[in-house]
Motif scaffolding. Structure first.
Motif, PDB file in Angstrom:
ATOM      1  N   GLN A  44       0.814  -1.213   0.000  1.00 47.65           N
ATOM      2  CA  GLN A  44       0.000   0.000   0.000  1.00 47.65           C
ATOM      3  C   GLN A  44       0.851   1.268   0.000  1.00 47.65           C
ATOM      4  N   GLU A 136      -9.863   2.774  -2.683  1.00 50.52           N
ATOM      5  CA  GLU A 136     -10.210   1.562  -3.430  1.00 50.52           C
ATOM      6  C   GLU A 136      -8.987   0.969  -4.115  1.00 50.52           C
ATOM      7  N   ARG A 138      -5.888   1.229  -3.073  1.00 44.55           N
ATOM      8  CA  ARG A 138      -5.091   0.612  -2.004  1.00 44.55           C
ATOM      9  C   ARG A 138      -5.669  -0.748  -1.617  1.00 44.55           C
ATOM     10  N   ARG A 139      -7.006  -0.844  -1.602  1.00 50.17           N
ATOM     11  CA  ARG A 139      -7.622  -2.137  -1.276  1.00 50.17           C
ATOM     12  C   ARG A 139      -7.289  -3.185  -2.334  1.00 50.17           C
ATOM     13  N   GLN A 140      -7.373  -2.800  -3.592  1.00 45.82           N
ATOM     14  CA  GLN A 140      -7.081  -3.744  -4.665  1.00 45.82           C
ATOM     15  C   GLN A 140      -5.622  -4.196  -4.624  1.00 45.82           C
ATOM     16  N   PHE A 143      -5.180  -6.566  -1.728  1.00 44.75           N
ATOM     17  CA  PHE A 143      -5.738  -7.891  -2.026  1.00 44.75           C
ATOM     18  C   PHE A 143      -4.816  -8.665  -2.965  1.00 44.75           C
ATOM     19  N   ARG A 253     -17.092  -1.622   2.478  1.00 41.04           N
ATOM     20  CA  ARG A 253     -16.204  -1.817   1.339  1.00 41.04           C
ATOM     21  C   ARG A 253     -15.838  -0.490   0.694  1.00 41.04           C
ATOM     22  N   ALA A 254     -14.558  -0.391   0.324  1.00 40.14           N
ATOM     23  CA  ALA A 254     -14.076   0.858  -0.279  1.00 40.14           C
ATOM     24  C   ALA A 254     -14.726   1.106  -1.629  1.00 40.14           C
ATOM     25  N   ASN A 422     -12.770  -9.683   2.410  1.00 39.27           N
ATOM     26  CA  ASN A 422     -12.802  -8.678   1.358  1.00 39.27           C
ATOM     27  C   ASN A 422     -14.236  -8.320   0.979  1.00 39.27           C
ATOM     28  N   GLY A 425     -15.675  -6.048   3.442  1.00 43.30           N
ATOM     29  CA  GLY A 425     -14.995  -4.768   3.606  1.00 43.30           C
ATOM     30  C   GLY A 425     -14.116  -4.733   4.839  1.00 43.30           C
ATOM     31  N   PRO A 428      -8.187  -4.556   3.690  1.00 42.98           N
ATOM     32  CA  PRO A 428      -7.170  -4.810   4.747  1.00 42.98           C
ATOM     33  C   PRO A 428      -7.545  -4.092   6.027  1.00 42.98           C
TER      34      PRO A 428
END
Length: 428
Positions: A44, A136, A138-140, A143, A253-254, A422, A425, A428
Motif C-alpha cells: 500500500q 479503493e 489501495r484495497r485492490q 488484495f 467496502r471501499a 474482502n 470490507g 485490509p
C-alpha cells in the motif's frame, strides 16, 4: 544375448548413479522476507499504482482551489504607455502629451454568484471521490499482495510434499536396486522405482519454479528489488454473520463507498442546475493615475461599478446540460445498486465456501494421514516380501497426491476466508 543384457544393465546402473550424483541448481534467493502484515503495508505504501492514483487527489485539490478563487476577492493591475507622433499643448498647458503612462488597479468581488458557489461545493465532492478512489486502489493492491503471499505459502507446501515424495521414491529405488544386486529383486522393479523417482524429480523442479514465480509476483507488488518470501501464516479471523452489513447501512467496502460518493457528487451537480439561471452580480473598484497630468483630465481618478449578468435565452444549452447530469445520476445509482447486489452475493458465497472448504480440509487431512499409513505398511510389507513393487509405487503416488491435495485445500480455505473478509470490507 546374456552379455547384451548385462551391458544394458551396466549402462542403466551407471546412468542412475550419475543422475543421483547431480544436484539441481539452487533456486534464486529472495532479497527480502516479510510477514503478511508487512507485505500488505509495503504494497500500500510503495506500489507505483497507489502513487499514481494519489495524484488524483492533488488534481482535485487544484480544482477546489480554482473553484474557491472564483468566489473570492480578485485584484489585478494594468499599466499602459502611449506614444503619439505629436503632443498637443494650449496656452503652455499640456492637453495631450506625446508620451503618457496610465496605471490602474481593478479590484473585484462577487456579490451574487450562485453558479460559482455551486461549483466550489462540486469541486469538494470531486476531491472526496478522488480520496475514495485512492482508498479503493489501495484495497485492490492489498488484495493482490495477499493473493501473492498465499500463493507462496501454498507453493511451499506443495514443494515440501514433492520433496518428501522424491525422497521416498529415491529410498525405494535404492532398496529395489539393492535387492536386484543381491539377486532377490528384478530389473523391472528397479526400473519402475527409478521411473517414479524421475517423475517426482520433475514435479519437484516444477514446484521450485512455481514458488519462485510467486515470490517474484510478491516482490513486484511490494516494490522490492527482487523476489520476496513469506515467513508467517496469516490469521484470518472470520466475523460472525450477525456483523454483516445490512441493506441501507453504511458500507464497509471501499468500492461501495466510492460508488456512493460518485452518486452523491452527481446528485449535487443535478440539484445545482437551477443556479445556472441565477443572475451574477460583481462589485468592481478601479483607481487609476495618468502621467503626466493633462489639462482636461485629472491625474488621479477612481470609480466603483456593479455589473449584473442575467441569462435570458441560451437556445437549450442549460436544458441539455441538465439532461446530461440526470443521466450521470441514474448511471451512478445503477452502478451502486449493482455493486451492492454483487457484494451481498459475494458475502453469501464466501461464507458458504468457508464452511464447505473447512469440511474438505478435514477430509483431505484424514485421507493424507491414511495414505501415509498405507505407504508405510506397504513399504514394510515389500521389505518382508508380502507386497509387490507396484503396490509400493502406487502407495507412494497416492501419498504424494493426498499431501498435495491437503496443501491445495488449505490454500483454498485461506483464500475463501480472505474473500469473505474482502466481501465484508474488513480487509485490509
Amino acid at each position: 544375448m546374456s552379455s547384451s543384457r548385462a551391458s544394458v544393465a551396466v549402462a542403466l546402473s551407471v546412468w542412475a548413479h550419475a543422475a543421483a550424483a547431480q544436484s539441481p541448481p539452487a533456486p534464486p534467493v529472495p532479497v527480502i522476507r516479510v510477514t503478511f502484515t508487512d507485505a500488505i503495508r509495503r504494497a500500500q505504501d510503495n506500489n507505483p499504482t497507489v502513487a499514481a492514483a494519489a495524484t488524483g487527489i492533488l488534481r482535485a485539490e487544484g480544482l477546489v482551489r480554482q473553484a474557491r478563487a472564483a468566489t473570492l476577492f480578485q485584484l489585478s493591475g494594468n499599466v499602459t504607455t502611449t506614444t503619439l507622433n505629436e503632443g498637443v499643448e494650449f496656452a503652455g498647458q499640456t492637453v495631450t502629451p506625446r508620451n503618457a503612462l496610465t496605471a490602474s488597479l481593478t479590484a473585484g468581488m462577487p456579490i451574487l454568484a450562485a453558479a460559482a458557489w455551486a461549483r466550489r461545493a462540486q469541486a469538494q465532492d470531486t476531491r472526496n471521490v478522488a480520496e475514495l478512489s485512492v482508498a479503493e486502489t489501495r484495497r485492490q493492491i492489498a488484495f493482490a499482495a495477499a493473493d501473492a503471499y498465499l500463493a507462496i505459502l501454498a507453493q511451499r507446501r506443495i514443494l515440501d510434499s514433492a520433496l518428501r515424495a522424491r525422497d521416498v521414491a529415491k529410498a525405494h529405488y535404492d532398496l529395489a536396486r539393492q535387492l536386484e544386486q543381491g539377486g532377490s529383486g528384478s530389473r523391472l522393479n528397479a526400473l519402475r522405482a527409478q521411473q517414479q523417482w524421475s517423475t517426482d524429480e520433475g514435479l519437484l523442479e516444477t514446484g521450485r519454479l512455481s514458488l519462485y514465480r510467486a515470490q517474484e509476483a510478491l516482490g513486484v507488488l511490494i516494490a522490492a528489488d527482487g523476489p520476496a518470501d513469506a515467513i508467517d501464516e496469516p490469521d484470518f479471523a472470520v466475523p460472525p454473520a450477525e456483523e454483516d452489513p445490512r441493506p441501507g447501512g453504511q458500507p464497509y467496502r471501499a468500492d461501495l463507498r466510492l460508488f456512493a460518493g460518485q452518486q452523491q457528487a452527481a446528485e449535487r451537480v443535478l440539484r445545482d442546475s437551477s443556479k445556472d439561471w441565477w443572475p451574477t452580480i460583481d462589485a468592481i473598484f478601479q483607481p487609476s493615475t495618468v502621467y503626466p497630468s493633462q489639462l482636461f483630465l485629472p491625474q488621479n481618478t477612481w470609480r466603483v461599478l456593479t455589473q449584473t449578468t442575467i441569462p435570458l435565452v441560451d437556445s437549450g444549452t442549460r436544458a441539455g446540460l441538465k439532461i446530461e447530469r440526470r443521466a450521470d445520476v441514474e448511471q451512478a445509482r445503477a452502478q451502486l445498486a449493482g455493486a451492492s447486489i454483487q457484494a451481498a452475493s459475494e458475502t453469501r458465497a464466501a461464507r458458504a465456501a468457508v464452511a464447505s472448504i473447512e469440511r474438505s480440509v478435514a477430509a483431505a487431512r484424514a485421507a493424507a494421514d491414511q495414505a501415509r499409513q498405507v505407504e508405510t505398511i506397504t513399504t514394510i510389507s515389500f521389505r518382508a516380501g508380502a507386497a509387490t513393487n507396484i503396490e509400493v509405487i502406487d502407495a507412494q503416488r497416492v501419498a504424494r497426491d493426498t499431501d498435495a491435495a491437503v496443501a491445495i485445500t488449505e490454500d483454498q480455505l485461506r483464500r475463501a476466508r480472505l474473500d469473505l473478509l474482502n466481501a465484508l470490507g474488513r480487509f485490509p
